[in-house]
Design an enzyme around this catalytic site. Sequence first.
Site, short mmCIF file in Angstrom:
data_model
loop_
_atom_site.label_atom_id
_atom_site.label_comp_id
_atom_site.label_asym_id
_atom_site.label_seq_id
_atom_site.Cartn_x
_atom_site.Cartn_y
_atom_site.Cartn_z
N GLN A 83 -4.96 1.12 -5.81
CA GLN A 83 -5.71 1.35 -7.04
C GLN A 83 -7.22 1.15 -6.84
OE1 GLN A 83 -4.02 -0.47 -10.55
NE2 GLN A 83 -5.99 -0.51 -11.59
N CYS B 266 2.01 3.75 -4.37
CA CYS B 266 1.48 2.64 -3.58
C CYS B 266 1.74 2.91 -2.11
CB CYS B 266 2.16 1.35 -4.03
SG CYS B 266 2.02 -0.01 -2.87
N GLU B 267 0.70 2.85 -1.29
CA GLU B 267 0.87 3.16 0.12
C GLU B 267 1.57 2.04 0.89
OE1 GLU B 267 -3.32 1.83 2.19
OE2 GLU B 267 -3.22 3.84 1.33
N HIS B 268 1.67 0.86 0.29
CA HIS B 268 2.29 -0.26 0.98
C HIS B 268 3.81 -0.26 0.88
CE1 HIS B 268 -1.79 -2.32 0.06
NE2 HIS B 268 -1.83 -1.71 1.23
N HIS B 269 4.34 0.20 -0.27
CA HIS B 269 5.78 0.17 -0.47
C HIS B 269 6.37 1.53 -0.85
CE1 HIS B 269 4.41 -4.03 -1.27
NE2 HIS B 269 5.44 -4.29 -0.50
N CYS C 71 5.85 -1.82 -7.39
CA CYS C 71 6.05 -2.74 -6.27
C CYS C 71 5.98 -4.20 -6.71
CB CYS C 71 5.07 -2.46 -5.13
SG CYS C 71 3.33 -2.59 -5.62
N HIS D 65 2.34 -1.52 -11.56
CA HIS D 65 2.80 -1.22 -10.21
C HIS D 65 4.27 -1.57 -10.05
CE1 HIS D 65 -1.28 -0.60 -8.28
NE2 HIS D 65 -1.58 -1.04 -9.48
#
Length: 198
Positions: free
Chosen positions: A128, A87-90, A158, A156
């Site tokens: 995703q 996940c690019e956010h976390h 996250c 996920h």
Amino acid sequence: MGYKKIEHYDEEVTKGLMENYKNVLGLLGEDPEREGLIKTPLRLAKAMQFITQGYSQDAVEILNSAKFHEPISEMVIVKDIELYSMCEHHMLPFIGKAHIAYIPNGWITGLSKIARVVDVFSRRLQVQERLTTQILDAIKDALDPLGVAVVIEARHMCMMMRGVQKQNSETTTSAFYGEFQKNSTRNEFMRLISSHLS
């Protein structure tokens, strides 16, 4: 002679990542010099280069490397393709499976190449939703098929390890092109990926 693992990593990238991961360990309150952590920055540097190797790969080129002319137009499905992404956010993993179908328009590709396309895009920092459409677009661009369908189901970390901490949540995304935009074709695909044929 014994076992010898051969790996190739960019030395400059590895060195930079190691320095940064060593700093991260210190900022988290750990001692980067203690026995259990001395090699952790190196391991992390190598792991992250492996996990993100998709940036240096070309999915269309992979599909074209095993492209064959066949006068068929029946649905080809490869389902339950395992995928592991970040996940690019976390910067936490999401893990799941992809189900992919296409309807040839004179050209087919090696079945293993479909799975490799999943790896190319999942081995990047991702969301995703984008992963799903990137896989579809690569197959469409390489094979010019009558239709493409991609469904991804994933869990996920996250959402499971932090934040809302929902352990049983699963995210499903889908993308359809061409013939799969018709209800009858799409429904056939969904039925086939849900069935357990033996």
